[in-house]
Write a protein that holds these residues in place. Structure first.
Motif, PDB file in Angstrom:
ATOM      1  N   LEU A 114       0.791  -1.211   0.105  1.00 30.37           N
ATOM      2  CA  LEU A 114      -0.121  -0.112  -0.007  1.00 30.37           C
ATOM      3  C   LEU A 114       0.934   1.167  -0.068  1.00 30.37           C
ATOM      4  CD1 LEU A 114      -2.911   1.064  -0.019  1.00 30.37           C
ATOM      5  CD2 LEU A 114      -2.753   1.069   2.693  1.00 30.37           C
ATOM      6  N   LEU A 115       1.823   1.161   0.728  1.00 29.75           N
ATOM      7  CA  LEU A 115       3.121   2.277   0.599  1.00 29.75           C
ATOM      8  C   LEU A 115       3.499   2.757  -0.728  1.00 29.75           C
ATOM      9  CD1 LEU A 115       4.573   4.435   2.290  1.00 29.75           C
ATOM     10  CD2 LEU A 115       6.117   2.563   2.677  1.00 29.75           C
ATOM     11  N   GLU A 116       3.930   1.530  -1.281  1.00 31.83           N
ATOM     12  CA  GLU A 116       4.364   1.750  -2.765  1.00 31.83           C
ATOM     13  C   GLU A 116       3.190   2.045  -3.556  1.00 31.83           C
ATOM     14  OE1 GLU A 116       6.138  -2.132  -3.491  1.00 31.83           O
ATOM     15  OE2 GLU A 116       8.431  -1.086  -3.327  1.00 31.83           O
ATOM     16  N   HIS A 117       2.085   1.569  -3.706  1.00 30.19           N
ATOM     17  CA  HIS A 117       0.941   2.048  -4.373  1.00 30.19           C
ATOM     18  C   HIS A 117       0.570   3.611  -4.170  1.00 30.19           C
ATOM     19  CE1 HIS A 117      -2.939   1.992  -6.529  1.00 30.19           C
ATOM     20  NE2 HIS A 117      -3.376   2.771  -5.259  1.00 30.19           N
ATOM     21  N   SER A 118       1.068   4.189  -2.924  1.00 25.44           N
ATOM     22  CA  SER A 118       0.921   5.499  -2.783  1.00 25.44           C
ATOM     23  C   SER A 118       1.669   6.564  -3.211  1.00 25.44           C
ATOM     24  CB  SER A 118       0.966   5.577  -1.119  1.00 25.44           C
ATOM     25  OG  SER A 118      -0.255   5.091  -0.486  1.00 25.44           O
ATOM     26  N   MET A 119       2.839   6.027  -3.899  1.00 28.02           N
ATOM     27  CA  MET A 119       3.943   6.725  -4.457  1.00 28.02           C
ATOM     28  C   MET A 119       3.491   7.085  -5.875  1.00 28.02           C
ATOM     29  SD  MET A 119       7.449   4.878  -3.162  1.00 28.02           S
ATOM     30  CE  MET A 119       7.712   4.005  -1.753  1.00 28.02           C
ATOM     31  N   SER A 120       4.148   8.160  -6.266  1.00 26.61           N
ATOM     32  CA  SER A 120       3.765   8.474  -7.622  1.00 26.61           C
ATOM     33  C   SER A 120       4.709   7.803  -8.636  1.00 26.61           C
ATOM     34  CB  SER A 120       3.908  10.105  -7.804  1.00 26.61           C
ATOM     35  OG  SER A 120       2.684  10.813  -7.023  1.00 26.61           O
ATOM     36  N   SER A 121       4.267   7.681  -9.981  1.00 22.43           N
ATOM     37  CA  SER A 121       5.137   7.168 -10.828  1.00 22.43           C
ATOM     38  C   SER A 121       5.732   8.380 -11.967  1.00 22.43           C
ATOM     39  CB  SER A 121       4.433   6.256 -12.109  1.00 22.43           C
ATOM     40  OG  SER A 121       3.417   6.663 -12.623  1.00 22.43           O
ATOM     41  N   PRO A 122       6.834   8.223 -12.562  1.00 15.21           N
ATOM     42  CA  PRO A 122       7.430   9.332 -13.411  1.00 15.21           C
ATOM     43  C   PRO A 122       6.110   9.803 -14.454  1.00 15.21           C
ATOM     44  CG  PRO A 122       9.059   7.895 -13.035  1.00 15.21           C
ATOM     45  CD  PRO A 122       7.805   7.150 -12.433  1.00 15.21           C
ATOM     46  N   ALA A 123       5.658   8.712 -14.931  1.00 15.52           N
ATOM     47  CA  ALA A 123       4.497   9.223 -15.968  1.00 15.52           C
ATOM     48  C   ALA A 123       3.285   9.791 -15.385  1.00 15.52           C
ATOM     49  CB  ALA A 123       3.904   7.876 -16.670  1.00 15.52           C
ATOM     50  N   GLU A 124       2.901   9.717 -14.366  1.00 14.39           N
ATOM     51  CA  GLU A 124       1.965  10.562 -13.533  1.00 14.39           C
ATOM     52  C   GLU A 124       2.135  11.821 -13.628  1.00 14.39           C
ATOM     53  OE1 GLU A 124      -0.303   7.246 -10.878  1.00 14.39           O
ATOM     54  OE2 GLU A 124       1.612   8.329 -10.134  1.00 14.39           O
ATOM     55  N   LEU A 125       3.360  12.260 -13.349  1.00 17.29           N
ATOM     56  CA  LEU A 125       4.058  13.645 -13.110  1.00 17.29           C
ATOM     57  C   LEU A 125       4.182  14.507 -14.204  1.00 17.29           C
ATOM     58  CD1 LEU A 125       6.529  13.020 -10.054  1.00 17.29           C
ATOM     59  CD2 LEU A 125       4.083  13.929  -9.954  1.00 17.29           C
ATOM     60  N   THR A 126       3.780  13.909 -15.444  1.00 21.99           N
ATOM     61  CA  THR A 126       4.253  14.399 -16.628  1.00 21.99           C
ATOM     62  C   THR A 126       2.955  15.444 -17.184  1.00 21.99           C
ATOM     63  OG1 THR A 126       3.454  12.641 -17.810  1.00 21.99           O
ATOM     64  CG2 THR A 126       5.947  12.728 -17.634  1.00 21.99           C
ATOM     65  N   THR A 127       1.932  15.296 -16.339  1.00 23.60           N
ATOM     66  CA  THR A 127       0.635  16.208 -16.667  1.00 23.60           C
ATOM     67  C   THR A 127       0.377  17.034 -15.409  1.00 23.60           C
ATOM     68  OG1 THR A 127      -0.775  14.347 -16.016  1.00 23.60           O
ATOM     69  CG2 THR A 127      -0.215  14.214 -18.063  1.00 23.60           C
TER      70      THR A 127
END
Length: 378
Positions: free
Chosen positions: A137-150
């Motif tokens: 769940l902690l890892e799921h709460s982290m963002s991915s690089p792709a998510e931060l491109t928008t």
């Protein structure tokens, strides 16, 4: 306000730093202080608690009162103290909460290193299912690089960074049990609750920690290696004391950031999970008091492929200035190759780009609030 001492009475300070002094040189404690005079070198002489220190004079326009109070932010070879304003309610709930959390707070990098090691299947399968679920769940709460491109992805990452968990819970219907399911603070709280029931847990580390985020500004935070004893073990139970301390430290740091935030000034840390590890993105947003419709956004990131990067965007009405810094020459060149595309994107928004630059090196570390540090050295 914060000031920076340049020296301290060595014998007295060594005793205090070693714990021999009983007069409150503990992180979060509040001490009385007063100016004693000026040295021949132009340094201020201050008495803080039982100690006498020398410090550079505050900036122009800043005058210290005959008596004031300071709060200890960090210890070690260069302790840092915050000068409290005369109208600061020392007995307020916020100040009490800060005093409790300042000694515990530390960044995400140690926690991310520990979680990354535990994510290896050979070790993870030794953990109880409910602990594996909490780590997932902690890892799921982290963002991915792709998510931060928008823009929407950045907005969502900020919303689930933990800074706004309590506000989201207060606004959510009582029947909604999914409000905090992907929130970073919610994930940290779950881990703390689970790890309290695990055997062989150690206490938090006595290692020196950084002062709160608002007093450091945005500075890139690189990945940290595991301690030698953990890097060479295959036993999951060996990681539990370290994991517990890391989770508590990251949670305390997040809560310090919450306590210090205002509607016009806040700084947030966002863990970003990639295929080969996790990094920390820092974002700072500040409304400039002297400029109508003026905002400053700072950011920092330290990626293995690019090295440390920092940036600062100043928006004044419709006029935008962008300054970037990178520690590696090849990274400066790569960023400058994107300048034409960035100019086109800014033009398409209707803003006027006054400045766009990238410098080799990093901006000088300093406070993102109106302050000066008291940093004592032996």
């Amino acid at each position: 306000m914060i000031i920076q001492p340049t020296s301290v009475a060595a014998l007295t300070w060594l005793g205090a730093a070693a714990g021999a002094s009983s007069e409150g040189w503990r992180i979060g404690s509040v001490l009385s202080a007063r100016p004693l005079g000026i040295t021949e070198e132009g340094l201020m002489v201050l008495q803080i608690g039982a100690l006498t220190v020398e410090a550079e004079a505050p900036g122009t326009g800043t005058k210290l009162p005959p008596q004031f109070q300071v709060r200890v932010l960090s210890l070690g070879a260069q302790p840092q103290l915050e000068i409290l304003s005369a109208n600061s309610p020392l007995d307020s709930t916020v100040n009490q909460a800060l005093r409790e959390r300042l000694p515990q707070q530390n960044g995400y990098a140690p926690l991310l290193a520990t979680v990354g090691a535990l994510s290896q299947w050979a070790i993870a399968k030794q953990l109880p299912p409910y602990l594996r679920s909490a780590l997932a769940l902690l890892e799921h709460s982290m963002s991915s690089p792709a998510e931060l491109t928008t823009p929407d992805g950045v907005r969502q990452a900020i919303n689930r960074s933990g800074m706004f968990l309590e506000a989201q819970l207060a606004q959510a219907p009582a029947s909604d049990a999914t409000t905090a399911h992907d929130d970073m603070k919610g994930a940290l709280l779950r881990l703390v609750a689970i790890l309290k029931g695990q055997p062989l847990l150690g206490e938090s580390s006595d290692a020196e920690v950084d002062p709160p985020l608002l007093y450091r500004g945005v500075m890139p935070q690189g990945r940290l290696p595991l301690p030698f004893e953990l890097a060479n073990t295959s036993e999951a139970t060996d990681f539990l004391p370290r994991l517990y301390a890391d989770v508590q430290s990251a949670l305390a740091r997040l809560e310090v950031a919450q306590l210090q935030a205002t509607p016009a000034h806040w700084l947030v840390e966002i863990p970003v999970q990639d295929e080969d590890g996790a990094d920390v993105l820092q974002l700072m947003l500040k409304q400039e008091q002297e400029a109508e419709q003026g905002w400053t956004m700072g950011f920092s990131l330290d990626l293995p492929s690019l090295g440390p990067i920092a940036g600062e965007l100043h928006l004044r009405g419709l006029r935008l200035s962008v300054r970037l810094w990178a520690l590696r020459r090849e990274t400066v060149d790569r960023l400058e190759q994107q300048f034409d595309d960035l100019r086109s994107r800014v033009d398409a928004t209707g803003l006027f780009l006054d400045q766009l630059s990238c410098q080799l090196g990093l901006p000088q570390a300093g406070s993102s609030v109106s302050a000066a540090f008291l940093k004592a050295t032996v």
